[in-house]
Write an enzyme that holds these catalytic residues in place. Structure first.
Site, PDB file in Angstrom:
ATOM      1  CD  GLN A 123       3.573   6.180   2.328  1.00 26.49           C
ATOM      2  OE1 GLN A 123       2.644   5.568   1.827  1.00 26.49           O
ATOM      3  NE2 GLN A 123       4.638   5.568   2.846  1.00 26.49           N
ATOM      4  CB  CYS A 128       5.558   2.589   6.859  1.00 30.23           C
ATOM      5  SG  CYS A 128       5.026   4.087   6.032  1.00 30.23           S
ATOM      6  N   GLY A 165       0.824  -1.199   0.000  1.00 32.59           N
ATOM      7  CA  GLY A 165       0.000   0.000   0.000  1.00 32.59           C
ATOM      8  C   GLY A 165       0.855   1.244   0.000  1.00 32.59           C
ATOM      9  CG  HIS A 182       0.651   7.245   5.327  1.00 34.79           C
ATOM     10  ND1 HIS A 182       1.823   7.694   5.907  1.00 34.79           N
ATOM     11  CD2 HIS A 182       0.837   5.914   5.111  1.00 34.79           C
ATOM     12  CE1 HIS A 182       2.671   6.680   6.030  1.00 34.79           C
ATOM     13  NE2 HIS A 182       2.097   5.580   5.565  1.00 34.79           N
ATOM     14  CG  HIS A 188      -0.152   1.621   7.333  1.00 33.03           C
ATOM     15  ND1 HIS A 188       0.860   1.234   8.189  1.00 33.03           N
ATOM     16  CD2 HIS A 188       0.435   2.422   6.400  1.00 33.03           C
ATOM     17  CE1 HIS A 188       2.004   1.795   7.783  1.00 33.03           C
ATOM     18  NE2 HIS A 188       1.778   2.507   6.696  1.00 33.03           N
TER      19      HIS A 188
HETATM   20 NI    NI Z   1       2.920   3.660   5.398  1.00 34.56          NI
END
Ligand code: NI
Length: 168
Positions: free
Chosen positions: A52, A99, A47, A145, A141
């Protein structure tokens, strides 16, 4: 398509909440293609969330179809989820999470076991589904973010943080 650079913790940009997507069209589609390429060329990645790569829009990608995780009970395959919302939740499970933005660590996090999700696809069409186990964890998760949170803030305890093994 290009691989987008990943922002890593503790970069302040990971803490910025993302905005709803309102414009659907070529620009969004081409960004989602780059984000998809970035995810698929990152080993072990199930994912990714738009912030990000420094784009603070509510876009997440999920794909647990190749995961051998023991909690991988239901998988919808590759999904682009725009403006995702969890509208129902039940149960709990603790899973060791990693992550791309926290490359050196994994940690145990408590999540809802089962969730119902509403979102839009890349064309802006509404989607709604339920899922459980590992896929549900990945979605929670990635939505974190979008709120400017990483799993390090959700550890079961400070001792539930572990040095990561290197992916080959
Ligand atoms: Ni992550």
């Amino acid at each position: 398509m290009r691989k987008l650079p990943i922002i890593t913790y503790p970069d302040e940009r990971l803490k910025i909440p993302s905005l709803e997507v309102v414009d659907f069209g070529k620009d969004l589609e081409s960004f989602v293609e780059d984000l998809t390429y970035t995810m698929k060329t990152s080993p072990g990645c199930v994912g990714i969330a738009s912030p990000q790569v420094g784009v603070h829009k509510r876009i997440i990608l999920v794909d647990t179809s190749n995961s051998k995780h023991k909690e991988n009970k239901v998988s919808h395959g590759f999904m682009v989820l725009i403006n995702p919302r969890i509208v129902q939740r039940e149960g709990e499970l603790v899973v060791r999470e990693g992550c791309l933005s926290v490359p050196d660590y994994t940690g145990n996090v408590k999540r809802y076991y089962w969730i119902r999700v509403q979102a839009l696809d890349v064309k802006g069409n509404p989607v709604e589904f339920e899922t459980e186990g590992f896929e549900a964890v990945v979605i929670q998760h990635e939505i974190d973010h979008l709120e400017g949170k990483v799993f390090l803030e959700r550890l079961v305890s400070p001792r539930d943080l572990f040095r990561r093994k290197v992916y080959k």
